[in-house]
Design a protein around this motif. Sequence first.
Motif, mmCIF file in Angstrom:
data_model
loop_
_atom_site.group_PDB
_atom_site.id
_atom_site.type_symbol
_atom_site.label_atom_id
_atom_site.label_comp_id
_atom_site.label_asym_id
_atom_site.label_seq_id
_atom_site.Cartn_x
_atom_site.Cartn_y
_atom_site.Cartn_z
ATOM 1 N N LYS A 177 79.846 -66.144 20.598
ATOM 2 C CA LYS A 177 80.855 -65.222 21.236
ATOM 3 C C LYS A 177 80.555 -63.833 20.745
ATOM 4 O O LYS A 177 81.031 -62.970 21.746
ATOM 5 C CB LYS A 177 82.234 -65.499 21.123
ATOM 6 N N ASP A 178 79.966 -63.514 19.893
ATOM 7 C CA ASP A 178 79.728 -62.132 19.388
ATOM 8 C C ASP A 178 78.583 -61.420 20.280
ATOM 9 O O ASP A 178 77.411 -62.128 20.313
ATOM 10 C CB ASP A 178 79.337 -62.117 17.924
ATOM 11 N N ASP A 179 78.862 -60.225 20.735
ATOM 12 C CA ASP A 179 77.716 -59.568 21.585
ATOM 13 C C ASP A 179 76.441 -59.443 20.976
ATOM 14 O O ASP A 179 75.693 -59.287 21.423
ATOM 15 C CB ASP A 179 78.217 -58.388 22.049
ATOM 16 N N LYS A 180 76.794 -59.214 19.573
ATOM 17 C CA LYS A 180 75.638 -58.824 18.752
ATOM 18 C C LYS A 180 74.522 -59.965 18.394
ATOM 19 O O LYS A 180 73.518 -59.653 18.561
ATOM 20 C CB LYS A 180 76.031 -58.350 17.211
ATOM 21 N N ASN A 181 75.176 -61.184 19.072
ATOM 22 C CA ASN A 181 74.210 -62.325 18.775
ATOM 23 C C ASN A 181 73.625 -62.656 20.129
ATOM 24 O O ASN A 181 72.904 -63.785 20.162
ATOM 25 C CB ASN A 181 74.858 -63.325 18.137
ATOM 26 N N THR A 182 73.719 -62.048 21.294
ATOM 27 C CA THR A 182 73.355 -62.441 22.430
ATOM 28 C C THR A 182 71.988 -62.904 22.658
ATOM 29 O O THR A 182 71.441 -64.082 23.101
ATOM 30 C CB THR A 182 73.374 -61.348 23.771
ATOM 31 N N GLU A 183 70.927 -62.109 21.788
ATOM 32 C CA GLU A 183 69.600 -62.522 21.853
ATOM 33 C C GLU A 183 69.142 -63.590 20.826
ATOM 34 O O GLU A 183 68.080 -63.924 20.810
ATOM 35 C CB GLU A 183 68.789 -61.297 21.597
ATOM 36 N N TYR A 184 70.049 -64.009 20.130
ATOM 37 C CA TYR A 184 69.892 -65.023 19.038
ATOM 38 C C TYR A 184 70.617 -66.202 19.302
ATOM 39 O O TYR A 184 70.640 -67.189 18.407
ATOM 40 C CB TYR A 184 70.441 -64.466 17.599
ATOM 41 N N GLN A 185 71.092 -66.556 20.462
ATOM 42 C CA GLN A 185 71.726 -67.604 20.800
ATOM 43 C C GLN A 185 71.056 -68.976 20.792
ATOM 44 O O GLN A 185 71.586 -70.076 20.503
ATOM 45 C CB GLN A 185 72.554 -67.580 22.220
ATOM 46 N N ASP A 186 69.820 -68.787 21.101
ATOM 47 C CA ASP A 186 69.006 -69.823 20.753
ATOM 48 C C ASP A 186 68.711 -70.438 19.398
ATOM 49 O O ASP A 186 68.743 -71.711 19.127
ATOM 50 C CB ASP A 186 67.454 -69.445 21.469
ATOM 51 N N GLN A 187 68.704 -69.650 18.403
ATOM 52 C CA GLN A 187 68.721 -70.106 17.072
ATOM 53 C C GLN A 187 70.134 -70.747 16.720
ATOM 54 O O GLN A 187 70.227 -71.600 15.905
ATOM 55 C CB GLN A 187 68.529 -68.704 16.317
ATOM 56 N N ILE A 188 71.159 -69.935 17.273
ATOM 57 C CA ILE A 188 72.496 -70.689 16.964
ATOM 58 C C ILE A 188 72.674 -72.127 17.302
ATOM 59 O O ILE A 188 73.377 -72.951 16.707
ATOM 60 C CB ILE A 188 73.751 -69.767 17.342
ATOM 61 N N TYR A 189 72.241 -72.378 18.631
ATOM 62 C CA TYR A 189 72.322 -73.719 19.214
ATOM 63 C C TYR A 189 71.449 -74.563 18.422
ATOM 64 O O TYR A 189 71.802 -75.815 18.299
ATOM 65 C CB TYR A 189 71.898 -73.445 20.597
ATOM 66 N N PHE A 190 70.341 -74.071 17.884
ATOM 67 C CA PHE A 190 69.405 -74.791 17.031
ATOM 68 C C PHE A 190 70.067 -75.353 15.925
ATOM 69 O O PHE A 190 69.910 -76.511 15.426
ATOM 70 C CB PHE A 190 68.151 -74.335 16.850
ATOM 71 N N ALA A 191 70.757 -74.560 15.152
ATOM 72 C CA ALA A 191 71.499 -74.624 14.038
ATOM 73 C C ALA A 191 72.701 -75.922 14.347
ATOM 74 O O ALA A 191 72.746 -76.788 13.453
ATOM 75 C CB ALA A 191 72.148 -73.551 13.438
ATOM 76 N N LEU A 192 73.381 -75.529 15.646
ATOM 77 C CA LEU A 192 74.284 -76.574 15.805
ATOM 78 C C LEU A 192 73.816 -78.069 15.982
ATOM 79 O O LEU A 192 74.295 -79.086 15.800
ATOM 80 C CB LEU A 192 75.000 -76.031 16.908
ATOM 81 N N ALA A 193 72.472 -77.967 16.541
ATOM 82 C CA ALA A 193 71.906 -79.375 16.793
ATOM 83 C C ALA A 193 71.624 -80.088 15.554
ATOM 84 O O ALA A 193 71.603 -81.122 15.532
ATOM 85 C CB ALA A 193 70.671 -78.896 17.704
#
Length: 323
Positions: A177-193
Amino acid sequence: MLIGQAHFYKRDLFMALEAFEYVSKIYPNPEAKYGAMIWIVRTNNEIGSFSQSEVIIDNLRTAKDFPKDRYFYRDYAAVSAEYFIKREDYPQAIKNLTKAIALTKNKQVQARFTFVLAQLHEKLGDDKKASQYYSMVPGLHPKYDMVFQAQINSARLFDITTGDSKSIKKKLNKMLKDDKNTEYQDQIYFALAEIAYKEKQTDLALTYLEKSIRTSTLNNNQKAMSYLKRADIHFDITDYPKAQANYDSTMNFLSKDYPNYAQIESKKNSLTGLVNNLNVITLEDSLQALSLMTEEQRNKKIDAIIARVEEEEKRAEEEGFGR
């Protein structure tokens, strides 16, 4: 020294080497001589002249007039660690890098060394230590890119058997939800996976990987990793057609210098042959089944297939516009 360093940072490595060798031979005081020799090792590491680096590292280790200043010992440990990393001798690299961290007061340098130390433990398969070192990086206040990557890697390597993953997942969802991480969402979803799959929540892991792939618009490396993880999951549950399709997608984005590139390509090719054979068998079974139907039953079956194909094409088109 400054001339040599300028050449080094401009990647004029042989010019840099010439300057550092000149200083090490002409200037007799230990600070200049051994400072230049440390830079010679660093430059040889970059060139790939590892045999030259090894000789000088040994000379520095046994030098009786080596400066007592802490910074010289730090730099010596750091370039030695770099040498062992280049030679893929990770235990020795860890030993020297640990010394370099202990001798470093600059927080930015400590953060960089600690991050590399975590990567080395990960390469050796010690995920627990790797996660611990990654978790130390944010407290050293480096630039945000490193903070983010350290947090992601620490979460990805989290051992669910030793603790509650709720706090990790909560943190990752907050990062989404942090705007600073918009371009990094793919990595966050990967970690959750990764966490979901460790917890045997296969469907949830696949959902997160799909989100990772969809949000990965600039990072081809991450997109390749997400396709690869999805391929491996489908392979593990023996869904070979989906595994083959995802290995095929992986190869479209995977860099050829990826460590297991040849193995992944071989697996994809083998699965392609298997899936082609399975498709032939399925087609023959379907044709035999159709031949046994009445004309009315056959027409209904064909209409249902056409409707399903049209629905899939419509959904694919909508997803394409949504990206």
